[in-house]
Scaffold this active site. Structure first.
Site, PDB file in Angstrom:
ATOM      1  N   ASP A   9      97.714 -33.518  91.836  1.00 23.45           N
ATOM      2  CA  ASP A   9      96.277 -33.764  91.774  1.00 23.45           C
ATOM      3  C   ASP A   9      95.740 -33.451  93.181  1.00 23.45           C
ATOM      4  OD1 ASP A   9      93.745 -34.874  90.987  1.00 23.45           O
ATOM      5  OD2 ASP A   9      94.290 -36.692  92.072  1.00 23.45           O
ATOM      6  N   LEU A  10      94.450 -33.270  93.321  1.00 17.37           N
ATOM      7  CA  LEU A  10      93.902 -32.933  94.642  1.00 17.37           C
ATOM      8  C   LEU A  10      93.276 -34.151  95.333  1.00 17.37           C
ATOM      9  CD1 LEU A  10      92.990 -30.752  96.767  1.00 17.37           C
ATOM     10  CD2 LEU A  10      90.879 -30.586  95.456  1.00 17.37           C
ATOM     11  N   ASP A  11      92.178 -34.638  94.723  1.00 13.38           N
ATOM     12  CA  ASP A  11      91.393 -35.708  95.358  1.00 13.38           C
ATOM     13  C   ASP A  11      92.196 -37.010  95.403  1.00 13.38           C
ATOM     14  OD1 ASP A  11      88.966 -34.202  95.712  1.00 13.38           O
ATOM     15  OD2 ASP A  11      88.651 -34.344  93.557  1.00 13.38           O
ATOM     16  N   THR A  17      89.533 -37.084  99.694  1.00 20.28           N
ATOM     17  CA  THR A  17      88.146 -36.858  99.288  1.00 20.28           C
ATOM     18  C   THR A  17      87.639 -37.994  98.402  1.00 20.28           C
ATOM     19  OG1 THR A  17      89.159 -35.440  97.664  1.00 20.28           O
ATOM     20  CG2 THR A  17      87.963 -34.352  99.438  1.00 20.28           C
ATOM     21  N   LYS A  45      87.966 -42.515  89.539  1.00 18.80           N
ATOM     22  CA  LYS A  45      88.919 -41.581  90.151  1.00 18.80           C
ATOM     23  C   LYS A  45      89.563 -40.725  89.065  1.00 18.80           C
ATOM     24  CE  LYS A  45      90.197 -44.091  94.327  1.00 18.80           C
ATOM     25  NZ  LYS A  45      91.267 -44.852  94.988  1.00 18.80           N
ATOM     26  N   GLY A  46      89.619 -39.432  89.295  1.00 24.45           N
ATOM     27  CA  GLY A  46      90.233 -38.528  88.327  1.00 24.45           C
ATOM     28  C   GLY A  46      89.318 -38.160  87.172  1.00 24.45           C
ATOM     29  N   ARG A  49      82.879 -35.142  86.616  1.00 27.60           N
ATOM     30  CA  ARG A  49      81.542 -35.476  87.130  1.00 27.60           C
ATOM     31  C   ARG A  49      80.636 -36.004  86.017  1.00 27.60           C
ATOM     32  NH1 ARG A  49      78.918 -30.525  90.064  1.00 27.60           N
ATOM     33  NH2 ARG A  49      81.090 -30.266  90.707  1.00 27.60           N
ATOM     34  N   ALA A 115      90.585 -32.371  88.321  1.00 24.86           N
ATOM     35  CA  ALA A 115      89.367 -32.383  87.506  1.00 24.86           C
ATOM     36  C   ALA A 115      88.193 -31.751  88.248  1.00 24.86           C
ATOM     37  CB  ALA A 115      89.018 -33.828  87.149  1.00 24.86           C
ATOM     38  N   SER A 116      88.386 -31.503  89.538  1.00 25.26           N
ATOM     39  CA  SER A 116      87.247 -31.101  90.367  1.00 25.26           C
ATOM     40  C   SER A 116      86.870 -29.634  90.227  1.00 25.26           C
ATOM     41  CB  SER A 116      87.558 -31.391  91.838  1.00 25.26           C
ATOM     42  OG  SER A 116      86.528 -30.870  92.642  1.00 25.26           O
ATOM     43  N   ASN A 118      85.245 -28.401  92.581  1.00 24.14           N
ATOM     44  CA  ASN A 118      85.234 -28.001  93.990  1.00 24.14           C
ATOM     45  C   ASN A 118      86.648 -27.801  94.541  1.00 24.14           C
ATOM     46  OD1 ASN A 118      82.302 -28.287  94.441  1.00 24.14           O
ATOM     47  ND2 ASN A 118      82.669 -30.449  94.048  1.00 24.14           N
ATOM     48  N   LYS A 145      90.556 -35.923  82.183  1.00 26.26           N
ATOM     49  CA  LYS A 145      91.649 -36.894  82.219  1.00 26.26           C
ATOM     50  C   LYS A 145      91.089 -38.220  81.715  1.00 26.26           C
ATOM     51  CE  LYS A 145      93.485 -34.763  86.469  1.00 26.26           C
ATOM     52  NZ  LYS A 145      93.739 -34.915  87.901  1.00 26.26           N
ATOM     53  N   GLU A 169      99.764 -38.274  91.212  1.00 31.13           N
ATOM     54  CA  GLU A 169      98.406 -38.706  90.838  1.00 31.13           C
ATOM     55  C   GLU A 169      98.011 -40.002  91.552  1.00 31.13           C
ATOM     56  OE1 GLU A 169      95.579 -38.681  89.485  1.00 31.13           O
ATOM     57  OE2 GLU A 169      95.582 -36.807  88.390  1.00 31.13           O
TER      58      GLU A 169
HETATM   59  C1  BG6 Z   1      88.414 -35.723  90.539  1.00 30.77           C
HETATM   60  C2  BG6 Z   1      87.906 -36.892  91.346  1.00 30.77           C
HETATM   61  O1  BG6 Z   1      89.496 -35.120  91.185  1.00 30.77           O
HETATM   62  O2  BG6 Z   1      87.376 -34.764  90.356  1.00 30.77           O
HETATM   63  C3  BG6 Z   1      86.665 -37.486  90.691  1.00 30.77           C
HETATM   64  O3  BG6 Z   1      88.928 -37.874  91.429  1.00 30.77           O
HETATM   65  C4  BG6 Z   1      85.616 -36.403  90.490  1.00 30.77           C
HETATM   66  O4  BG6 Z   1      86.181 -38.520  91.517  1.00 30.77           O
HETATM   67  C5  BG6 Z   1      86.203 -35.239  89.701  1.00 30.77           C
HETATM   68  O5  BG6 Z   1      84.495 -36.924  89.797  1.00 30.77           O
HETATM   69  C6  BG6 Z   1      85.219 -34.095  89.531  1.00 30.77           C
HETATM   70  O6  BG6 Z   1      85.006 -33.530  90.790  1.00 30.77           O
HETATM   71  P1  BG6 Z   1      83.811 -32.569  91.189  1.00 30.77           P
HETATM   72  O7  BG6 Z   1      84.181 -32.136  92.607  1.00 30.77           O
HETATM   73  O8  BG6 Z   1      83.839 -31.417  90.245  1.00 30.77           O
HETATM   74  O9  BG6 Z   1      82.569 -33.357  91.106  1.00 30.77           O
HETATM   75 MG    MG Z   2      92.780 -37.986  92.313  1.00 34.08          MG
END
Ligand code: BG6
Ligand code: MG
Length: 217
Positions: A9-11, A17, A45-46, A49, A115-116, A118, A145, A169
């Site tokens: 996982d990233l964030d 982040t 978390k995870g 958006r 899930a991001s 970004n 997720k 994770e």
């Molecule tokens: C997940 C984060 O990795 O990505 C969440 O844990 C976040 O907090 C989700 O809402 C979506 O991210 P983004 O950057 O697309 O808003």
């Molecule tokens: Mg995470």
């Protein structure tokens, strides 16, 4: 020996982040008169958006129009992008490079499962874009997720069976997604929060090379 793959996982796993997501959601929630606590943040978390904003509105018993919903999503992301703008490799969490480098030296397939939307720009900022054989992020998946889609997609791209994939994770939803995918889940964070994981470590500094070696066995 069968191939063992690793999905990160990233964030909150590779970079912290999670604290920026928290600040951005808190500002947004408070701005529309809704309280936002750390406990609630844990549940976001995870989570994608869209789903995150839906939950915040539910907690605050608020109903808004489609247009307002989109505006709030854009506002949250603009705020978040402001926080991550200055990120660099210094923000990679301790010992994450050590584990990634070790896995790479063992020729283990490694993927990102986030899930991001970004994820790619963040990986680029911290100079890790080339560390992964596959990247699956919020732009590739339709189900958030704890749905296993993100991790199953990563396993498919790595061409490794889900039962031979190991997921790192930091979120409850992410641990559940890994388990729903039939994978081994390593929780990074609080063992009480991540009790559904197969193993939990506070952070990567607690993960030894011999622990990783045993995962290959
Ligand atoms: C997940 C984060 O990795 O990505 C969440 O844990 C976040 O907090 C989700 O809402 C979506 O991210 P983004 O950057 O697309 O808003
Ligand atoms: Mg995470």
């Amino acid at each position: 020996m069968k191939t063992t793959a690793f999905i990160f996982d990233l964030d909150g796993v590779i970079v912290d982040t999670a604290k920026y997501h928290f600040l951005a959601w808190k500002k947004l929630a408070n701005g529309i008169g809704i309280d936002f606590t750390q406990t609630q943040n844990e549940q976001l978390k995870g989570v994608s958006r869209v789903k995150s904003l839906e939950k915040i509105l539910q907690w605050g018993n608020a109903t808004i129009s489609e247009t307002q919903f989109q505006e709030l999503m854009d506002k949250k992301n603009a705020d978040y992008l402001g926080y991550i703008e200055k990120m660099d490799a210094e923000e990679i969490l301790p010992d994450v490079p050590k584990i990634i480098n070790y896995l790479t030296s063992k020729n283990a397939p490694i993927a990102l499962g986030s899930a991001s939307k970004n994820a790619r720009p963040i990986l680029q900022k911290v100079n890790l874009l080339d560390a992964f054989h596959a990247i699956v992020d919020g732009t590739n998946v339709s189900k958030a997720k704890p749905d296993p889609e993100v991790f199953l997609n990563a396993a498919k791209q790595l061409n490794v069976a889900p039962e031979h994939c190991i997921v790192f994770e930091d979120s409850q939803a992410g641990v559940q997604a890994a388990k729903n995918a039939g994978m081994i889940a390593i929780g990074i964070g609080d063992a009480k929060v991540l009790h559904e994981a197969d193993y939990v470590f506070r952070d990567f500094t607690e993960i030894t090379i011999s622990f990783i070696d045993n995962l290959f066995a």
